[in-house]
Scaffold this motif. Structure first.
Motif, PDB file in Angstrom:
ATOM      1  N   ILE A 244       0.809  -1.219   0.000  1.00  0.00           N
ATOM      2  CA  ILE A 244       0.000   0.000   0.000  1.00  0.00           C
ATOM      3  C   ILE A 244       0.845   1.273   0.000  1.00  0.00           C
ATOM      4  O   ILE A 244       0.301   2.373   0.001  1.00  0.00           O
ATOM      5  CB  ILE A 244      -0.958   0.014   1.213  1.00  0.00           C
ATOM      6  CG1 ILE A 244      -0.199  -0.062   2.537  1.00  0.00           C
ATOM      7  CG2 ILE A 244      -1.971  -1.122   1.101  1.00  0.00           C
ATOM      8  CD1 ILE A 244      -1.082   0.094   3.767  1.00  0.00           C
ATOM      9  N   GLY A 245       2.155   1.123  -0.026  1.00  0.00           N
ATOM     10  CA  GLY A 245       3.011   2.303  -0.086  1.00  0.00           C
ATOM     11  C   GLY A 245       4.447   1.935   0.215  1.00  0.00           C
ATOM     12  O   GLY A 245       4.705   0.958   0.923  1.00  0.00           O
ATOM     13  N   SER A 246       5.379   2.689  -0.313  1.00  0.00           N
ATOM     14  CA  SER A 246       6.790   2.404  -0.066  1.00  0.00           C
ATOM     15  C   SER A 246       7.591   3.687  -0.172  1.00  0.00           C
ATOM     16  O   SER A 246       7.133   4.696  -0.720  1.00  0.00           O
ATOM     17  CB  SER A 246       7.320   1.354  -1.044  1.00  0.00           C
ATOM     18  OG  SER A 246       7.258   1.842  -2.378  1.00  0.00           O
ATOM     19  N   VAL A 247       8.800   3.614   0.360  1.00  0.00           N
ATOM     20  CA  VAL A 247       9.730   4.725   0.282  1.00  0.00           C
ATOM     21  C   VAL A 247      11.139   4.153   0.213  1.00  0.00           C
ATOM     22  O   VAL A 247      11.449   3.141   0.856  1.00  0.00           O
ATOM     23  CB  VAL A 247       9.566   5.673   1.486  1.00  0.00           C
ATOM     24  CG1 VAL A 247       9.880   4.969   2.790  1.00  0.00           C
ATOM     25  CG2 VAL A 247      10.434   6.910   1.330  1.00  0.00           C
ATOM     26  N   THR A 248      11.964   4.742  -0.608  1.00  0.00           N
ATOM     27  CA  THR A 248      13.363   4.323  -0.694  1.00  0.00           C
ATOM     28  C   THR A 248      14.153   5.102   0.353  1.00  0.00           C
ATOM     29  O   THR A 248      14.215   6.334   0.304  1.00  0.00           O
ATOM     30  CB  THR A 248      13.934   4.575  -2.091  1.00  0.00           C
ATOM     31  OG1 THR A 248      13.160   3.836  -3.045  1.00  0.00           O
ATOM     32  CG2 THR A 248      15.395   4.155  -2.176  1.00  0.00           C
ATOM     33  N   ALA A 249      14.705   4.393   1.330  1.00  0.00           N
ATOM     34  CA  ALA A 249      15.395   5.055   2.427  1.00  0.00           C
ATOM     35  C   ALA A 249      16.222   4.038   3.189  1.00  0.00           C
ATOM     36  O   ALA A 249      16.054   2.812   3.044  1.00  0.00           O
ATOM     37  CB  ALA A 249      14.398   5.730   3.366  1.00  0.00           C
ATOM     38  N   THR A 250      17.133   4.538   4.001  1.00  0.00           N
ATOM     39  CA  THR A 250      17.928   3.685   4.878  1.00  0.00           C
ATOM     40  C   THR A 250      17.751   4.066   6.341  1.00  0.00           C
ATOM     41  O   THR A 250      18.346   3.448   7.217  1.00  0.00           O
ATOM     42  CB  THR A 250      19.416   3.778   4.496  1.00  0.00           C
ATOM     43  OG1 THR A 250      19.837   5.153   4.589  1.00  0.00           O
ATOM     44  CG2 THR A 250      19.656   3.270   3.078  1.00  0.00           C
ATOM     45  N   THR A 251      16.940   5.079   6.589  1.00  0.00           N
ATOM     46  CA  THR A 251      16.744   5.549   7.959  1.00  0.00           C
ATOM     47  C   THR A 251      15.263   5.766   8.225  1.00  0.00           C
ATOM     48  O   THR A 251      14.414   5.554   7.354  1.00  0.00           O
ATOM     49  CB  THR A 251      17.504   6.870   8.181  1.00  0.00           C
ATOM     50  OG1 THR A 251      17.025   7.844   7.240  1.00  0.00           O
ATOM     51  CG2 THR A 251      19.008   6.684   7.999  1.00  0.00           C
ATOM     52  N   SER A 252      14.980   6.209   9.425  1.00  0.00           N
ATOM     53  CA  SER A 252      13.589   6.442   9.834  1.00  0.00           C
ATOM     54  C   SER A 252      12.892   7.420   8.899  1.00  0.00           C
ATOM     55  O   SER A 252      13.532   8.294   8.298  1.00  0.00           O
ATOM     56  CB  SER A 252      13.554   7.000  11.256  1.00  0.00           C
ATOM     57  OG  SER A 252      14.197   6.125  12.152  1.00  0.00           O
ATOM     58  N   GLY A 253      11.574   7.274   8.808  1.00  0.00           N
ATOM     59  CA  GLY A 253      10.837   8.174   7.935  1.00  0.00           C
ATOM     60  C   GLY A 253       9.346   7.903   7.963  1.00  0.00           C
ATOM     61  O   GLY A 253       8.821   7.320   8.909  1.00  0.00           O
ATOM     62  N   THR A 254       8.685   8.307   6.906  1.00  0.00           N
ATOM     63  CA  THR A 254       7.228   8.195   6.787  1.00  0.00           C
ATOM     64  C   THR A 254       6.861   7.603   5.443  1.00  0.00           C
ATOM     65  O   THR A 254       7.444   7.965   4.416  1.00  0.00           O
ATOM     66  CB  THR A 254       6.559   9.572   6.932  1.00  0.00           C
ATOM     67  OG1 THR A 254       6.859  10.103   8.224  1.00  0.00           O
ATOM     68  CG2 THR A 254       5.047   9.471   6.765  1.00  0.00           C
ATOM     69  N   ILE A 255       5.895   6.717   5.467  1.00  0.00           N
ATOM     70  CA  ILE A 255       5.331   6.173   4.226  1.00  0.00           C
ATOM     71  C   ILE A 255       3.907   6.689   4.119  1.00  0.00           C
ATOM     72  O   ILE A 255       3.070   6.461   5.002  1.00  0.00           O
ATOM     73  CB  ILE A 255       5.337   4.639   4.216  1.00  0.00           C
ATOM     74  CG1 ILE A 255       6.767   4.106   4.283  1.00  0.00           C
ATOM     75  CG2 ILE A 255       4.626   4.107   2.970  1.00  0.00           C
ATOM     76  CD1 ILE A 255       6.837   2.600   4.385  1.00  0.00           C
ATOM     77  N   ASN A 256       3.645   7.406   3.041  1.00  0.00           N
ATOM     78  CA  ASN A 256       2.283   7.857   2.755  1.00  0.00           C
ATOM     79  C   ASN A 256       1.583   6.760   1.965  1.00  0.00           C
ATOM     80  O   ASN A 256       1.713   6.676   0.751  1.00  0.00           O
ATOM     81  CB  ASN A 256       2.297   9.170   1.986  1.00  0.00           C
ATOM     82  CG  ASN A 256       2.865  10.304   2.812  1.00  0.00           C
ATOM     83  OD1 ASN A 256       2.536  10.452   3.981  1.00  0.00           O
ATOM     84  ND2 ASN A 256       3.746  11.100   2.219  1.00  0.00           N
ATOM     85  N   ALA A 257       0.887   5.897   2.690  1.00  0.00           N
ATOM     86  CA  ALA A 257       0.282   4.702   2.093  1.00  0.00           C
ATOM     87  C   ALA A 257      -1.146   4.982   1.650  1.00  0.00           C
ATOM     88  O   ALA A 257      -1.790   5.935   2.107  1.00  0.00           O
ATOM     89  CB  ALA A 257       0.312   3.557   3.090  1.00  0.00           C
ATOM     90  N   THR A 258      -1.622   4.136   0.755  1.00  0.00           N
ATOM     91  CA  THR A 258      -2.990   4.254   0.255  1.00  0.00           C
ATOM     92  C   THR A 258      -3.638   2.885   0.247  1.00  0.00           C
ATOM     93  O   THR A 258      -3.156   1.963  -0.425  1.00  0.00           O
ATOM     94  CB  THR A 258      -3.013   4.836  -1.170  1.00  0.00           C
ATOM     95  OG1 THR A 258      -2.373   6.122  -1.169  1.00  0.00           O
ATOM     96  CG2 THR A 258      -4.440   4.977  -1.668  1.00  0.00           C
TER      97      THR A 258
END
Length: 602
Positions: A278-292
């Motif tokens: 439902i959502g993803s982000v390319t990252a190696t550290t903490s963050g936020t995924i704006n999922a749908t």
């Protein structure tokens, strides 16, 4: 909002423990692995007599519990049973635990963590072990070279049975094919590995066997976990349209460049057998995924969300509490008419709306021939319907997650039959019952059937013999009815007798005289009876008459009787009248005298 966290204890800042009562079979494979992974002096040796609170202190991050061989297995089982809550809570907060037992004593070992069992009682010994997924960390290093299948005499002494496991090695021969001999389970912010292996010195090939053992310790310590930190119980999303959900996550450990964190949605039962990304982000550290969450996702109350990473591959536990999804509901409304759509003119018809997915407080707009009618109610009544009037209703729903707010009902077209024109024909011509008129005949008109009240029957024509109001119900061929009424009165009062007759009682024959009486109460007619040799020439029925007498002599009674619509007084009033004929001279004598007188003159 969901808050997810990747976590484990920072390397080099926490204690590591190896726990057994005696080295299994006198081998030092466990100690060698601890030295290889954490360095000599970088860990602590303990026994099952050591306080569990010391071993599972918040300052420690890695523990290996060895239960292989006599002297360890039974003690391990008791240690786990006594300290289960402490151990599970420690792992839940980020601890890394490796429980390994190739028992030569006792029975099954309940490791906890939702009843994960080291199954020794049935004796599933394995001579071989084969990798399930070679992309898992235990097969990737850091200790190389590595193999994907191993043999030994024996490689393992038991099987692993439980739920939510990620299987790493499957044993075989003489154990049943598919016997799990190495697996792990994410638990809260930590992880627990389960093994039934003997010692790497008993396996082949080498050095791959020792490298496998070292990698198990290393992977237990470094595997990246994805877990839920905050509860989302009661969180609800509407999937009539795509639903946005913000997933915050926190990481610890090292993720490779190009790593993708992906939020996954379970099915309505919380199973991730076929997860939906439902959502993803390319990252190696903490963050936020704006999922749908996709539009149209089925309704359910047991959905969960988890995070997975791609490099290294890691699957987190779910968020730990149920998420409610409400799929779009479509409002609809149907209407019905009582007593129906075929009616008689003037019938009061009640229309009732039955909503589906209308919500707790739906609103209604009734329509009559396309124009607004009625009030905001699920019912509408109308007594003025005409032929071909069309009634419908528009529902406005306040249901949560409705695909549309309004819905239009079916239409009801009215078939309105005219009422008959009820009438009553008075055949007798009067509405008053008297002594003369004792029955009045009436005929109902305007319909095909008739029903009189007051017991007059169901024929069109009826006879009325008593005063009152009489109603006939006239029904036409369509079954429609109307009424007509007639009121009948009665006048049968018997008047009194006239007091006296005014006029001469002795008269001359050949003359006319006036006779009268005073009016009598309740009388509307006065009947006079002339004496013999007299004739009433005017005034019959009134209080005064003209009476003409013949040229005669005699006497007779003049009678008068009062009447009221044929009802006569009980007696008559009389007046005795004497009448005398007038004198007439002899004509012949007069002529003779005239002749004598004339002769004398000569």
């Amino acid at each position: 909002m969901l808050f997810l966290i990747f976590s484990h204890f920072a390397q080099g800042q926490c204690g590591k423990y190896l726990v057994f009562n005696s080295a299994p079979w006198g081998q030092t494979g466990d100690q060698s692995a601890m030295n290889a992974v954490f360095g000599a002096g970088g860990w602590t040796q303990a026994t099952y007599n050591t306080s569990a609170s010391t071993i599972f202190s918040a300052s420690n991050c890695f523990v290996m519990l060895e239960g292989s061989e006599i002297g360890n297995a039974i003690t391990l089982n008791s240690f786990l049973s006594t300290n289960r809550t402490l151990i599970e809570n420690w792992v839940n907060t980020g601890g890394r635990l490796f429980i390994n037992a190739a028992p030569n004593e006792g029975g099954n070992i309940n490791c906890g963590f939702n009843n994960t069992i080291i199954n020794y009682a049935s004796g599933p010994y394995s001579n071989t072990a084969v990798a399930v997924n070679t992309s898992e960390g235990v097969f990737q290093g850091p200790f190389l070279p590595m193999a994907t299948s191993f043999t030994g005499g024996y490689f393992a002494h038991a099987g692993i049975v439980g739920t939510g496991l990620t299987n790493l090695l499957l044993g075989n021969t003489p154990a049943p094919a598919g016997t799990v001999v190495l697996a792990y389970k994410k638990w809260g912010s930590g992880v627990v590995f389960f093994g039934t292996a003997t010692q790497p010195a008993f396996w082949s090939p080498q050095p791959q066997s020792f490298n496998l053992w070292y990698n198990i310790f290393s992977y237990t310590n470094t595997i990246t976990t994805v877990t839920t930190a905050n509860s989302v119980a009661g969180t609800s999303f509407c999937t009539a349209q795509a639903a946005a959900v913000t997933v915050n996550y926190t990481t610890s450990g090292t993720f490779n460049a190009g790593n993708a964190f992906t939020a996954q949605l379970s099915n309505a039962s919380g199973s991730f057998a076929s997860p939906v990304n439902i959502g993803s982000v390319t990252a190696t550290t903490s963050g936020t995924i704006n999922a749908t969450i996709p539009a149209g996702t089925a309704s359910g109350t047991g959905y969960r969300i988890r995070i997975v990473s791609s490099s290294p591959v890691s699957t987190g536990s779910d968020n730990g509490s149920n998420i409610q999804l409400n799929a779009g509901v479509t409002p609809s409304v149907t209407i019905g008419a009582n007593p129906g759509n075929i009616i008689c003119s003037g019938t009061n018809v009640t229309f009732t709306a039955t909503p589906v997915n209308g919500g707790a407080s739906p609103s209604y707009q009734w329509k009559k021939n396309g124009n607004n009618a009625g009030t905001n109610s699920n019912t509408y009544s109308d007594a003025g319907l005409l032929q071909n009037d069309v009634i419908s209703c528009i529902l406005t729903s306040n249901a949560s997650c409705a695909t549309t707010q309004t819905a239009t009902s079916n239409s009801i077209t009215m078939n309105v039959n005219p009422l008959p024109i009820a009438g009553i024909t008075n055949n007798t011509g009067t509405t008053i019952l008297t002594c003369n008129t004792t029955s009045i005949s009436v005929t109902a008109t305007g319909g095909s059937t008739y029903q009189w009240d007051n017991g007059l029957g169901s024929n069109a024509t009826a006879s009325i013999n008593a005063p009152g109001t009489y109603t006939t119900t006239v029904t036409n061929a369509q079954g429609c009815s109307s009424q007509a009424s007639i009121t009948i009165t009665q006048n049968t009062i018997i008047p009194g007798m006239p007091v006296s007759i005014n006029g001469p009682s002795s008269v001359c024959g050949g003359s006319t005289y006036t006779y009268s009486i005073d009016p009598v109460a309740n009388a509307n007619y006065y009947r006079w009876f002339a004496p013999v040799n007299a004739t009433i020439i005017s005034g019959q029925g009134t209080t005064s008459i003209q009476l003409q007498f013949n040229y005669a002599t005699g006497a007779g009674n003049l009678n008068v009787q009062s009447e009221n619509n044929g009802c006569t007084s009980n007696s008559v009033r009389q007046l005795l009248i004497s009448y005398t004929a007038p004198y007439t001279p002899n004509v012949s004598i007069v002529l003779i005298l005239q002749a004598v007188f004339a002769q004398a003159l000569l």
